[in-house]
Write a protein that holds these residues in place. Sequence first.
Motif, PDB file in Angstrom:
ATOM      1  N   GLU A 102       0.814  -1.209   0.000  1.00 14.06           N
ATOM      2  CA  GLU A 102       0.000   0.000   0.000  1.00 14.06           C
ATOM      3  C   GLU A 102       0.853   1.268   0.000  1.00 14.06           C
ATOM      4  OE1 GLU A 102      -2.841  -1.421  -0.837  1.00 14.06           O
ATOM      5  OE2 GLU A 102      -4.105  -0.533   0.694  1.00 14.06           O
ATOM      6  N   LYS A 103       2.132   1.106  -0.271  1.00 10.50           N
ATOM      7  CA  LYS A 103       3.075   2.222  -0.231  1.00 10.50           C
ATOM      8  C   LYS A 103       2.578   3.432  -1.015  1.00 10.50           C
ATOM      9  CE  LYS A 103       7.944   3.232  -1.098  1.00 10.50           C
ATOM     10  NZ  LYS A 103       9.235   2.666  -1.521  1.00 10.50           N
ATOM     11  N   GLY A 104       2.667   4.609  -0.392  1.00  8.12           N
ATOM     12  CA  GLY A 104       2.285   5.841  -1.059  1.00  8.12           C
ATOM     13  C   GLY A 104       0.840   6.247  -0.828  1.00  8.12           C
ATOM     14  N   LYS A 105       0.044   5.315  -0.289  1.00  7.16           N
ATOM     15  CA  LYS A 105      -1.361   5.646  -0.051  1.00  7.16           C
ATOM     16  C   LYS A 105      -1.528   6.355   1.284  1.00  7.16           C
ATOM     17  CE  LYS A 105      -3.301   1.925  -2.839  1.00  7.16           C
ATOM     18  NZ  LYS A 105      -4.193   0.772  -2.823  1.00  7.16           N
ATOM     19  N   LYS A 106      -2.591   7.145   1.359  1.00  6.32           N
ATOM     20  CA  LYS A 106      -2.860   7.913   2.571  1.00  6.32           C
ATOM     21  C   LYS A 106      -4.203   7.521   3.156  1.00  6.32           C
ATOM     22  CE  LYS A 106      -0.588  11.914   0.510  1.00  6.32           C
ATOM     23  NZ  LYS A 106      -0.826  13.246  -0.059  1.00  6.32           N
ATOM     24  N   GLY A 107      -4.302   7.673   4.449  1.00  2.00           N
ATOM     25  CA  GLY A 107      -5.571   7.394   5.100  1.00  2.00           C
ATOM     26  C   GLY A 107      -5.554   7.874   6.529  1.00  2.00           C
ATOM     27  N   LYS A 108      -6.713   7.708   7.165  1.00  2.47           N
ATOM     28  CA  LYS A 108      -6.873   8.159   8.537  1.00  2.47           C
ATOM     29  C   LYS A 108      -6.836   6.962   9.476  1.00  2.47           C
ATOM     30  CE  LYS A 108     -10.035  10.942  11.304  1.00  2.47           C
ATOM     31  NZ  LYS A 108     -11.335  11.626  11.298  1.00  2.47           N
ATOM     32  N   VAL A 109      -6.073   7.083  10.548  1.00  2.00           N
ATOM     33  CA  VAL A 109      -5.961   5.989  11.513  1.00  2.00           C
ATOM     34  C   VAL A 109      -7.269   5.871  12.304  1.00  2.00           C
ATOM     35  CG1 VAL A 109      -4.750   5.137  13.559  1.00  2.00           C
ATOM     36  CG2 VAL A 109      -3.467   6.273  11.728  1.00  2.00           C
ATOM     37  N   LEU A 110      -7.875   4.697  12.211  1.00  2.00           N
ATOM     38  CA  LEU A 110      -9.140   4.467  12.908  1.00  2.00           C
ATOM     39  C   LEU A 110      -8.922   3.836  14.275  1.00  2.00           C
ATOM     40  CD1 LEU A 110     -11.295   2.966  10.000  1.00  2.00           C
ATOM     41  CD2 LEU A 110     -11.176   5.338  10.759  1.00  2.00           C
ATOM     42  N   LEU A 111      -7.856   3.034  14.362  1.00  2.00           N
ATOM     43  CA  LEU A 111      -7.660   2.241  15.571  1.00  2.00           C
ATOM     44  C   LEU A 111      -6.195   1.858  15.676  1.00  2.00           C
ATOM     45  CD1 LEU A 111     -10.063   1.083  17.327  1.00  2.00           C
ATOM     46  CD2 LEU A 111      -9.579  -1.109  16.246  1.00  2.00           C
ATOM     47  N   ILE A 112      -5.674   1.854  16.891  1.00  2.00           N
ATOM     48  CA  ILE A 112      -4.300   1.392  17.091  1.00  2.00           C
ATOM     49  C   ILE A 112      -4.289   0.332  18.169  1.00  2.00           C
ATOM     50  CG2 ILE A 112      -2.020   2.032  17.964  1.00  2.00           C
ATOM     51  CD1 ILE A 112      -2.194   4.605  16.547  1.00  2.00           C
ATOM     52  N   SER A 113      -3.588  -0.747  17.888  1.00  2.00           N
ATOM     53  CA  SER A 113      -3.370  -1.748  18.917  1.00  2.00           C
ATOM     54  C   SER A 113      -1.948  -1.607  19.431  1.00  2.00           C
ATOM     55  CB  SER A 113      -3.579  -3.153  18.336  1.00  2.00           C
ATOM     56  OG  SER A 113      -3.055  -4.107  19.249  1.00  2.00           O
ATOM     57  N   ARG A 114      -1.833  -1.191  20.687  1.00  2.00           N
ATOM     58  CA  ARG A 114      -0.487  -1.015  21.243  1.00  2.00           C
ATOM     59  C   ARG A 114       0.200  -2.359  21.440  1.00  2.00           C
ATOM     60  NH1 ARG A 114       0.431   4.154  23.151  1.00  2.00           N
ATOM     61  NH2 ARG A 114       2.277   3.391  24.197  1.00  2.00           N
ATOM     62  N   SER A 115      -0.589  -3.396  21.712  1.00  2.00           N
ATOM     63  CA  SER A 115       0.011  -4.698  22.003  1.00  2.00           C
ATOM     64  C   SER A 115       0.660  -5.318  20.772  1.00  2.00           C
ATOM     65  CB  SER A 115      -1.029  -5.640  22.601  1.00  2.00           C
ATOM     66  OG  SER A 115      -2.138  -5.755  21.744  1.00  2.00           O
ATOM     67  N   THR A 116       0.077  -5.062  19.596  1.00  2.00           N
ATOM     68  CA  THR A 116       0.645  -5.639  18.383  1.00  2.00           C
ATOM     69  C   THR A 116       1.380  -4.595  17.539  1.00  2.00           C
ATOM     70  OG1 THR A 116      -1.402  -5.267  17.163  1.00  2.00           O
ATOM     71  CG2 THR A 116      -1.166  -7.394  18.249  1.00  2.00           C
ATOM     72  N   SER A 117       1.337  -3.322  17.971  1.00  2.00           N
ATOM     73  CA  SER A 117       1.933  -2.221  17.208  1.00  2.00           C
ATOM     74  C   SER A 117       1.379  -2.131  15.796  1.00  2.00           C
ATOM     75  CB  SER A 117       3.458  -2.352  17.146  1.00  2.00           C
ATOM     76  OG  SER A 117       3.997  -2.267  18.432  1.00  2.00           O
ATOM     77  N   ARG A 118       0.098  -2.380  15.677  1.00  2.00           N
ATOM     78  CA  ARG A 118      -0.537  -2.303  14.365  1.00  2.00           C
ATOM     79  C   ARG A 118      -1.697  -1.330  14.391  1.00  2.00           C
ATOM     80  NH1 ARG A 118       1.036  -6.523  10.890  1.00  2.00           N
ATOM     81  NH2 ARG A 118       2.522  -7.853  11.951  1.00  2.00           N
ATOM     82  N   ALA A 119      -1.977  -0.769  13.218  1.00  2.00           N
ATOM     83  CA  ALA A 119      -3.048   0.215  13.116  1.00  2.00           C
ATOM     84  C   ALA A 119      -4.003  -0.161  12.000  1.00  2.00           C
ATOM     85  CB  ALA A 119      -2.453   1.592  12.839  1.00  2.00           C
ATOM     86  N   ILE A 120      -5.270   0.189  12.210  1.00  2.00           N
ATOM     87  CA  ILE A 120      -6.265   0.086  11.150  1.00  2.00           C
ATOM     88  C   ILE A 120      -6.369   1.460  10.506  1.00  2.00           C
ATOM     89  CG2 ILE A 120      -8.710  -0.284  10.635  1.00  2.00           C
ATOM     90  CD1 ILE A 120      -7.504  -2.859  11.468  1.00  2.00           C
ATOM     91  N   VAL A 121      -6.135   1.504   9.197  1.00  2.00           N
ATOM     92  CA  VAL A 121      -6.198   2.778   8.488  1.00  2.00           C
ATOM     93  C   VAL A 121      -7.363   2.722   7.508  1.00  2.00           C
ATOM     94  CG1 VAL A 121      -4.948   4.447   7.078  1.00  2.00           C
ATOM     95  CG2 VAL A 121      -3.696   2.986   8.677  1.00  2.00           C
ATOM     96  N   GLU A 122      -8.190   3.757   7.570  1.00  2.00           N
ATOM     97  CA  GLU A 122      -9.415   3.790   6.793  1.00  2.00           C
ATOM     98  C   GLU A 122      -9.177   3.497   5.310  1.00  2.00           C
ATOM     99  OE1 GLU A 122     -11.405   7.555   7.021  1.00  2.00           O
ATOM    100  OE2 GLU A 122     -13.356   6.603   6.889  1.00  2.00           O
ATOM    101  N   ALA A 123      -9.861   2.481   4.809  1.00  2.00           N
ATOM    102  CA  ALA A 123      -9.869   2.107   3.389  1.00  2.00           C
ATOM    103  C   ALA A 123      -8.509   1.640   2.853  1.00  2.00           C
ATOM    104  CB  ALA A 123     -10.412   3.243   2.522  1.00  2.00           C
ATOM    105  N   LEU A 124      -7.560   1.356   3.739  1.00  2.00           N
ATOM    106  CA  LEU A 124      -6.269   0.841   3.284  1.00  2.00           C
ATOM    107  C   LEU A 124      -6.074  -0.606   3.724  1.00  2.00           C
ATOM    108  CD1 LEU A 124      -3.610   3.662   3.703  1.00  2.00           C
ATOM    109  CD2 LEU A 124      -5.045   3.088   1.769  1.00  2.00           C
ATOM    110  N   ASN A 125      -5.300  -1.317   2.900  1.00  2.00           N
ATOM    111  CA  ASN A 125      -4.994  -2.719   3.193  1.00  2.00           C
ATOM    112  C   ASN A 125      -6.269  -3.545   3.314  1.00  2.00           C
ATOM    113  OD1 ASN A 125      -2.947  -4.618   3.430  1.00  2.00           O
ATOM    114  ND2 ASN A 125      -2.964  -4.560   5.660  1.00  2.00           N
TER     115      ASN A 125
END
Length: 110
Positions: A21-44
């Motif tokens: 998804e390199k180069g794409k932009k989006g808004k962070v909807l959710l972050i999981s601190r335990s897994t260091s992962r984020a849900i980004v709106e309409a990406l991935n």
Amino acid sequence: MSTSKMHIKKGDNVMVVSGKEKGKKGKVLLISRSTSRAIVEALNMMTHHERPSRRSPQGGIVQREAPIHVSNLMPICGKCGKPTRVGRRILEDGATVRVCKRCSEIIDLG
Ligand SMILES: [Zn+2]
């Protein structure tokens, strides 16, 4: 300080800097601190096959965001509009703010 703060947080506009998804932009909807992962709106977006349920009696295929590791994301500065590394600065009143390392402007409290 026991845990290091993440360089992005919920609500940030981010750019993906590596991966498919390199180069794409989006808004962070959710972050999981335990897994260091984020849900980004309409990406991935990933396809999920849903089993039939009361809500969708036929079952079906739904698209849903899959988490992206935060190391693949960079916040976009609202001042200069570019993806940037984020620094932190302590103000005279003791509040910590996030600053853009490109333009040195304050992004927000953080
Ligand atoms: Zn900036």
